[in-house]
Design a protein around this motif. Structure first.
Motif, PDB file in Angstrom:
ATOM      1  N   PHE A 117       0.820  -1.216   0.000  1.00  0.00           N
ATOM      2  CA  PHE A 117       0.000   0.000   0.000  1.00  0.00           C
ATOM      3  C   PHE A 117       0.856   1.270   0.000  1.00  0.00           C
ATOM      4  CE2 PHE A 117      -2.841   2.905   2.660  1.00  0.00           C
ATOM      5  CZ  PHE A 117      -3.551   3.354   1.560  1.00  0.00           C
ATOM      6  N   ILE A 118       1.801   1.376   0.942  1.00  0.00           N
ATOM      7  CA  ILE A 118       2.664   2.561   0.972  1.00  0.00           C
ATOM      8  C   ILE A 118       4.114   2.080   1.027  1.00  0.00           C
ATOM      9  CG2 ILE A 118       3.220   4.700   2.184  1.00  0.00           C
ATOM     10  CD1 ILE A 118       0.413   4.586   3.435  1.00  0.00           C
ATOM     11  N   SER A 119       4.905   2.515   0.062  1.00  0.00           N
ATOM     12  CA  SER A 119       6.277   2.024  -0.046  1.00  0.00           C
ATOM     13  C   SER A 119       7.180   2.667   1.009  1.00  0.00           C
ATOM     14  CB  SER A 119       6.835   2.334  -1.435  1.00  0.00           C
ATOM     15  OG  SER A 119       7.003   3.734  -1.565  1.00  0.00           O
ATOM     16  N   ALA A 120       8.324   2.033   1.238  1.00  0.00           N
ATOM     17  CA  ALA A 120       9.304   2.566   2.185  1.00  0.00           C
ATOM     18  C   ALA A 120       9.737   3.968   1.764  1.00  0.00           C
ATOM     19  CB  ALA A 120      10.507   1.623   2.269  1.00  0.00           C
ATOM     20  N   GLU A 121       9.830   4.201   0.452  1.00  0.00           N
ATOM     21  CA  GLU A 121      10.244   5.519  -0.046  1.00  0.00           C
ATOM     22  C   GLU A 121       9.192   6.582   0.295  1.00  0.00           C
ATOM     23  OE1 GLU A 121      10.285   2.729  -1.980  1.00  0.00           O
ATOM     24  OE2 GLU A 121      12.455   2.472  -1.771  1.00  0.00           O
ATOM     25  N   GLU A 169      -2.538  -8.594  15.198  1.00  0.00           N
ATOM     26  CA  GLU A 169      -2.348  -9.647  16.190  1.00  0.00           C
ATOM     27  C   GLU A 169      -0.872  -9.999  16.349  1.00  0.00           C
ATOM     28  OE1 GLU A 169      -4.725 -10.527  18.036  1.00  0.00           O
ATOM     29  OE2 GLU A 169      -6.608 -10.906  16.985  1.00  0.00           O
ATOM     30  N   GLY A 170      -0.053  -8.976  16.491  1.00  0.00           N
ATOM     31  CA  GLY A 170       1.363  -9.206  16.789  1.00  0.00           C
ATOM     32  C   GLY A 170       2.275  -9.284  15.581  1.00  0.00           C
ATOM     33  N   LEU A 171       1.734  -9.605  14.414  1.00  0.00           N
ATOM     34  CA  LEU A 171       2.594  -9.759  13.234  1.00  0.00           C
ATOM     35  C   LEU A 171       2.589  -8.497  12.367  1.00  0.00           C
ATOM     36  CD1 LEU A 171       1.781 -13.402  12.031  1.00  0.00           C
ATOM     37  CD2 LEU A 171       3.756 -12.608  13.364  1.00  0.00           C
ATOM     38  N   GLY A 172       3.701  -8.291  11.673  1.00  0.00           N
ATOM     39  CA  GLY A 172       3.767  -7.234  10.659  1.00  0.00           C
ATOM     40  C   GLY A 172       4.510  -5.985  11.087  1.00  0.00           C
ATOM     41  N   ARG A 173       4.837  -5.866  12.372  1.00  0.00           N
ATOM     42  CA  ARG A 173       5.477  -4.633  12.831  1.00  0.00           C
ATOM     43  C   ARG A 173       6.839  -4.409  12.176  1.00  0.00           C
ATOM     44  NH1 ARG A 173       2.577  -2.699  17.161  1.00  0.00           N
ATOM     45  NH2 ARG A 173       1.764  -4.181  18.676  1.00  0.00           N
ATOM     46  N   ASP A 174       7.497  -5.504  11.824  1.00  0.00           N
ATOM     47  CA  ASP A 174       8.866  -5.443  11.318  1.00  0.00           C
ATOM     48  C   ASP A 174       8.958  -5.034   9.846  1.00  0.00           C
ATOM     49  OD1 ASP A 174       7.395  -7.840  10.950  1.00  0.00           O
ATOM     50  OD2 ASP A 174       9.215  -8.844  10.240  1.00  0.00           O
ATOM     51  N   LEU A 175       7.832  -4.993   9.143  1.00  0.00           N
ATOM     52  CA  LEU A 175       7.882  -4.717   7.710  1.00  0.00           C
ATOM     53  C   LEU A 175       8.268  -3.261   7.449  1.00  0.00           C
ATOM     54  CD1 LEU A 175       4.531  -6.534   6.907  1.00  0.00           C
ATOM     55  CD2 LEU A 175       6.838  -7.383   6.364  1.00  0.00           C
ATOM     56  N   PRO A 176       9.212  -3.028   6.516  1.00  0.00           N
ATOM     57  CA  PRO A 176       9.643  -1.647   6.257  1.00  0.00           C
ATOM     58  C   PRO A 176       8.648  -0.833   5.438  1.00  0.00           C
ATOM     59  CG  PRO A 176      10.908  -3.194   4.919  1.00  0.00           C
ATOM     60  CD  PRO A 176      10.020  -4.023   5.799  1.00  0.00           C
ATOM     61  N   GLU A 177       7.632  -1.502   4.863  1.00  0.00           N
ATOM     62  CA  GLU A 177       6.619  -0.759   4.125  1.00  0.00           C
ATOM     63  C   GLU A 177       5.255  -1.111   4.699  1.00  0.00           C
ATOM     64  OE1 GLU A 177       7.620  -4.194   3.372  1.00  0.00           O
ATOM     65  OE2 GLU A 177       8.768  -3.190   1.772  1.00  0.00           O
ATOM     66  N   VAL A 178       4.229  -0.422   4.209  1.00  0.00           N
ATOM     67  CA  VAL A 178       2.890  -0.607   4.769  1.00  0.00           C
ATOM     68  C   VAL A 178       2.008  -1.385   3.795  1.00  0.00           C
ATOM     69  CG1 VAL A 178       0.770   0.659   5.345  1.00  0.00           C
ATOM     70  CG2 VAL A 178       2.942   1.306   6.390  1.00  0.00           C
ATOM     71  N   TYR A 179       1.229  -2.300   4.349  1.00  0.00           N
ATOM     72  CA  TYR A 179       0.315  -3.134   3.576  1.00  0.00           C
ATOM     73  C   TYR A 179      -1.117  -2.870   4.035  1.00  0.00           C
ATOM     74  CZ  TYR A 179       4.433  -5.730   2.145  1.00  0.00           C
ATOM     75  OH  TYR A 179       5.641  -6.077   1.618  1.00  0.00           O
ATOM     76  N   GLN A 180      -2.036  -3.039   3.100  1.00  0.00           N
ATOM     77  CA  GLN A 180      -3.437  -2.796   3.427  1.00  0.00           C
ATOM     78  C   GLN A 180      -4.221  -4.105   3.343  1.00  0.00           C
ATOM     79  OE1 GLN A 180      -5.904  -0.655   0.489  1.00  0.00           O
ATOM     80  NE2 GLN A 180      -6.243   0.871   2.083  1.00  0.00           N
ATOM     81  N   LEU A 181      -5.162  -4.241   4.254  1.00  0.00           N
ATOM     82  CA  LEU A 181      -5.987  -5.445   4.278  1.00  0.00           C
ATOM     83  C   LEU A 181      -6.762  -5.581   2.974  1.00  0.00           C
ATOM     84  CD1 LEU A 181      -7.198  -7.780   6.019  1.00  0.00           C
ATOM     85  CD2 LEU A 181      -8.990  -6.176   6.682  1.00  0.00           C
TER      86      LEU A 181
END
Ligand code: IMP
Ligand code: MG
Length: 369
Positions: free
Chosen positions: A12-16, A162-174
């Motif tokens: 959804f939203i890139s690291a850049e 639920e605890g997962l996903g915090r480590d990802l450098p970019e953002v994802y949407q459901l």
């Protein structure tokens, strides 16, 4: 696409893009604060990554501390905010900037304001990297907002499901439409497509979108698209794909809660197949299979001649017309067979035998999708 626990999320939203938003927020805040030495207060857990990137970019001296609040249960924000770690230092007279990862309903922010009410700080400003304006129910001013986003659940860059996903450098949407079964149904005239479509529709709670029916409906009800389509047809021209796709889009949107769709009569060309892929993609979905009923020409001719005796359809009564319709079908669908085969989505199903036997064969294909 990624999967966390039971749910799928799409990029959804890139690291850049995040980096650019953080940089802009740093610039704005540093300019506004001048030579004040601010205390940045991150709201844990979600904000840890934002705070880290933010203070690394901050060009002047500053302090950093955290408080830990919890409000989210699964995918939903709750009214009940738990204060897990409060303020651990005296902030009297200090310039405080709250750094939030995301402001959604504003419940957490209300708690932040309660916490600071009696702290006698010099100023309290709010900076949030992400904000969901449609979900926000409070009046507190948000002084700095990185990126406004729609009211959909996101993960990554500190945010979790639920605890997962915090480590990802970019953002994802459901992904909002999940597990949809979308089938393009093909079959030469006389293959029993209509009968089988009715059965599949029932068994899998799918919505049958027959392009012919959709056209007739739109023209009969004089919808804007129907009138537009008719204007081409009246001139003897082909209706542009865009018009057809817009009609199909309406059908898909009308049935947002369907388990999936059976497309019948569309696509007929490569361009249409691509347009359909795009349409499904825009709905967070995809075509799962092209299912084609395969029946030998001679059997088709016999079946149609038989039908012609009772149906009164003149095109079902003449052998050479029937042969032509069958030939036309294969000429047209050969390209699509290639298109879907390349994506491993072509499934030919033997269309000769008892109706129930054929339905069983179709079910086997669909169950395996
Ligand atoms: P609020 O109290 O509803 O404003 O929500 C704020 C908190 O809920 C944030 O600090 C996050 O921890 C969490 N949150 C809100 N929206 C999302 C989301 O889309 N994904 C993950 N966590 C979220
Ligand atoms: Mg948070």
């Amino acid at each position: 696409m990624i999967k966390l626990h039971d749910l799928y999320f799409k990029p959804f939203i890139s690291a850049e893009q995040i980096d650019a938003a953080v940089t802009r927020m740093v610039d704005e805040i540093a300019t506004d604060l001048g030579d004040e030495v601010p205390v940045f207060v991150g709201i844990m857990n979600g904000s840890f990554m934002f705070v880290s990137d933010f203070v690394k970019k901050y060009p002047k001296p500053c302090e950093v501390t955290f408080i830990k609040l919890a409000s989210y249960a699964g995918l939903k924000s709750t009214e009940d905010i738990q204060r897990l770690i409060g303020l651990t230092q005296d902030l009297t007279g200090r310039t405080v900037v709250i750094l939030e990862d995301i402001i959604d309903s504003g419940n957490t922010l209300a708690e932040v304001h309660r916490i600071f009410k009696n702290e006698n700080v010099k100023s309290l400003t709010i900076a949030t990297l992400f904000h969901k304006p449609e979900a926000y129910k409070k009046d507190f001013k948000l002084h700095y907002v990185g990126i406004n986003i729609p009211n959909k659940f996101i993960v990554g860059y500190g945010l979790d499901y639920e605890g997962l996903g915090r480590d990802l450098p970019e953002v994802y949407q459901l992904k909002t439409t999940q597990h949809m079964t979308n089938i393009v149904l093909f079959g030469p005239p006389g293959a029993g497509k209509g009968t089988q479509a009715n059965f599949l529709k029932e068994k899998y709670s799918l919505v049958h979108i027959s392009t012919g029916d959709v056209f007739r409906y739109n023209i009969k009800n004089e919808t804007a698209l129907g009138m537009l389509a008719k204007s081409y047809m009246d001139k003897g021209q082909l209706v542009p794909d865009k018009v057809t796709i817009d009609m199909l889009n309406n059908e898909v949107e009308k049935n947002a809660d369907a388990n999936g769709f059976i497309f019948d009569g569309f696509p007929r060309t490569n361009a249409q197949a691509e347009a359909l892929d795009k349409l499904m993609d825009s709905k967070d979905s995809q075509i799962n299979a092209m299912v084609a009923l395969e029946v030998e020409d001679d059997i088709l001719v016999d079946r149609l001649l038989e039908r012609g005796k009772t149906s009164g359809r003149s095109d079902d009564a003449d052998k050479s017309i029937i042969r032509n319709r069958i030939k036309e079908y294969y000429d047209k669908t050969a390209i699509l067979k290639d298109y879907y085969t390349k994506q491993d989505k072509y499934f030919g199903v033997d269309g000769v035998g008892d109706i129930s036997e054929i339905t069983n064969r179709l079910s086997t294909v669909i169950d395996a999708l």
